[in-house]
Write an enzyme that holds these catalytic residues in place. Structure first.
Site, PDB file in Angstrom:
ATOM      1  N   ASP A  99       0.794  -1.228   0.000  1.00 19.32           N
ATOM      2  CA  ASP A  99       0.000   0.000   0.000  1.00 19.32           C
ATOM      3  C   ASP A  99       0.826   1.277   0.000  1.00 19.32           C
ATOM      4  O   ASP A  99       0.369   2.326   0.434  1.00 19.32           O
ATOM      5  CB  ASP A  99      -0.903   0.001   1.236  1.00 19.32           C
ATOM      6  CG  ASP A  99      -0.115  -0.318   2.507  1.00 19.32           C
ATOM      7  OD1 ASP A  99       1.120  -0.175   2.486  1.00 19.32           O
ATOM      8  OD2 ASP A  99      -0.740  -0.715   3.512  1.00 19.32           O
ATOM      9  N   GLU A 121      -0.424  -9.091  -1.353  1.00 22.36           N
ATOM     10  CA  GLU A 121      -0.977  -8.593  -0.083  1.00 22.36           C
ATOM     11  C   GLU A 121      -2.206  -7.722  -0.353  1.00 22.36           C
ATOM     12  O   GLU A 121      -2.329  -6.584   0.106  1.00 22.36           O
ATOM     13  CB  GLU A 121       0.053  -7.825   0.733  1.00 22.36           C
ATOM     14  CG  GLU A 121      -0.305  -7.707   2.220  1.00 22.36           C
ATOM     15  CD  GLU A 121       0.707  -6.862   3.000  1.00 22.36           C
ATOM     16  OE1 GLU A 121       0.807  -5.650   2.753  1.00 22.36           O
ATOM     17  OE2 GLU A 121       1.397  -7.432   3.852  1.00 22.36           O
ATOM     18  N   ARG A 218       2.816   7.812   9.453  1.00 22.80           N
ATOM     19  CA  ARG A 218       2.526   9.235   9.244  1.00 22.80           C
ATOM     20  C   ARG A 218       1.396   9.721  10.145  1.00 22.80           C
ATOM     21  O   ARG A 218       1.437  10.849  10.640  1.00 22.80           O
ATOM     22  CB  ARG A 218       2.127   9.486   7.781  1.00 22.80           C
ATOM     23  CG  ARG A 218       3.305   9.603   6.841  1.00 22.80           C
ATOM     24  CD  ARG A 218       2.854   9.841   5.403  1.00 22.80           C
ATOM     25  NE  ARG A 218       3.992   9.765   4.496  1.00 22.80           N
ATOM     26  CZ  ARG A 218       4.616  10.826   3.990  1.00 22.80           C
ATOM     27  NH1 ARG A 218       4.216  12.043   4.284  1.00 22.80           N
ATOM     28  NH2 ARG A 218       5.645  10.677   3.172  1.00 22.80           N
TER      29      ARG A 218
END
Ligand code: UD1
Ligand code: UDP
Length: 375
Positions: A99, A121, A218
């Site tokens: 991702d 994944e 983040r």
């Protein structure tokens, strides 16, 4: 009889490299494929650590990392950089993993050229586009594009089915991270010196219980990082505890940790470890404290409790198996749960059992077969 399929595997960060090196090895050894590798260099030092141990020399290295890169600038550079490589390589498949910005841009660039994308994944969903941010949306974008979804678990498969993805394109392959763990464990077995670099710390902390820490998300920047730092300081104040903390190279992580933890007794802040040494760190740790996706999968496989410093998880299997526990980023909660595990042997033993809900170490071979049979 058609010729070998041309596969371009695209990745750029440490976790993608770890989870894709078993597939790159498998593709290279398989006559059914011509395997090419493009790295974006979204990470530099941490990516190169993995390339070195896995002995992978990329065919294309876009070397895109910039200090403290912003998401929009990075994404723009990734899209044009990967696009040019696709024009040159004209692969039958583009393979991306997970991702990250590199994975999302790689899938988009392939889509713009109508090249089919295989997503390794696939199907992890938290249901909250800001946790993890921006990865939840990156995954969904890739999920809309991919022609082959390699779901690590049945939970991931169901998530894709719930989004009306064509069932014929979804396959439960297991997570390649378990292939990577098996490979690295075997390598260390052949060559123990590959993981011997922690010996001075092991000596310094002899007799203490080690807590291994990683953090970099983040969405945890700012307040979350401050809280994590404060929890680490409080845990290290216990006389029998020491913390080993390989600090992510992201400046937003480093600045906070340096300011809060430099010089704190029994906290060893060290540079990011290469994969063999990180496997060793999990091995010598009593428990792991982490907001990492990969660590949530590796710690259960190695039977180490992991307190997950996130609000949500895309990997409920570790929690269901009892080896992972979501604790968020509230310092009091992190400290309380860690104390409970350190003080209550029953609670500790209940979590410290090896589980493998994420795979059996044969995912890369399954994905190779799917790449041959799915076009
Ligand atoms: C990225 C991924 C995240 C993944 C994480 C793994 C996205 C949107 N996020 O995080 O999904 O979990 O990587 O670690 O793709 N830096 C270096 N050297 C390195 C790596 C990073 O100096 O080897 C520094 C640079 O200043 C860089 C910064 O860290 O600009 C941030 O790197 P970046 O890849 O943008 O990190 P994240 O987006 O936080
Ligand atoms: N890892 C590593 N060295 C370290 C910290 C982590 O090799 O110092 C490995 C870890 O084993 C896992 C992966 O990096 O396989 C996780 O990467 P990261 O936490 O950066 O990203 P995420 O998994 O959260 O996307």
């Amino acid at each position: 009889m058609t010729g070998p399929k041309r596969i371009l595997t695209v990745f750029g960060t440490r976790p993608e490299a770890i989870k894709l090196f078993p597939l790159v090895h498998a593709l290279a050894a398989d006559k059914r494929f011509i395997s090419r590798v493009c790295v974006s260099g979204q990470h530099r030092g941490m990516l190169d650590q993995v390339l070195a141990i896995a002995d992978i020399v990329p065919d294309h290295d876009l070397d895109l990392m910039q200090p403290d890169q912003s998401l929009d600038d990075l994404t723009a550079r990734l899209l044009t950089g990967i696009g040019k490589v696709l024009d040159e390589e004209q692969p039958d498949w583009v393979v991306v993993q997970g991702d990250t910005a590199t994975a999302m841009a790689g899938a988009l660039a392939a889509y713009y050229r109508k090249i089919p994308v295989a997503h390794v994944e696939a199907g992890l969903r938290s249901g909250n586009i800001y946790h993890p941010w921006p990865e939840e949306v990156n995954r969904k974008v890739i999920g809309n594009i991919a022609a082959l979804h390699c779901a690590p678990t049945e939970t991931a498969q169901y998530a894709l089915l719930a989004e009306n993805v064509d069932p014929a394109t979804i396959h439960v392959t297991g997570n390649t991270v378990i292939d990577a763990l098996h490979w690295i464990t075997a390598r260390i077995g052949q060559e123990p010196a590959l993981a011997s670099g922690l010996a001075p710390l092991e000596e310094r902390f002899a007799g203490k219980r080690i807590i291994g820490v990683t953090t970099h998300r983040r969405e945890n920047f700012g307040e979350g990082m401050q809280a994590i730092a404060s929890a680490i300081r409080r845990l290290a104040a216990r006389p029998e505890v020491a913390v080993i903390f390989p600090v992510h190279l992201n400046p937003h992580v480093r600045e906070v940790m340096e300011a809060e933890l430099a010089g704190v007794e029994d906290v060893a802040m060290i540079e990011p470890l290469d994969y063999p040494h990180f496997a060793r760190l999990i091995d010598i740790s009593t428990l792991m404290l982490s907001d990492s996706g990969g660590v949530q999968e590796e710690a259960p496989a190695l039977g180490k409790p992991v307190l997950v410093m996130r609000e949500t998880t895309k990997r409920p299997e570790g929690v269901a198996a009892g080896t992972a526990m979501l604790v968020g980023t509230d310092a009091d909660r992190i400290v309380a749960e860690a104390h409970r595990l350190l003080d209550d042997q029953q609670a500790y033993l209940a979590m410290a059992r090896a589980h493998n809900p994420f795979g059996d170490g044969k995912s890369a071979a399954r994905i190779c077969d799917l790449l041959v049979n799915s076009l």
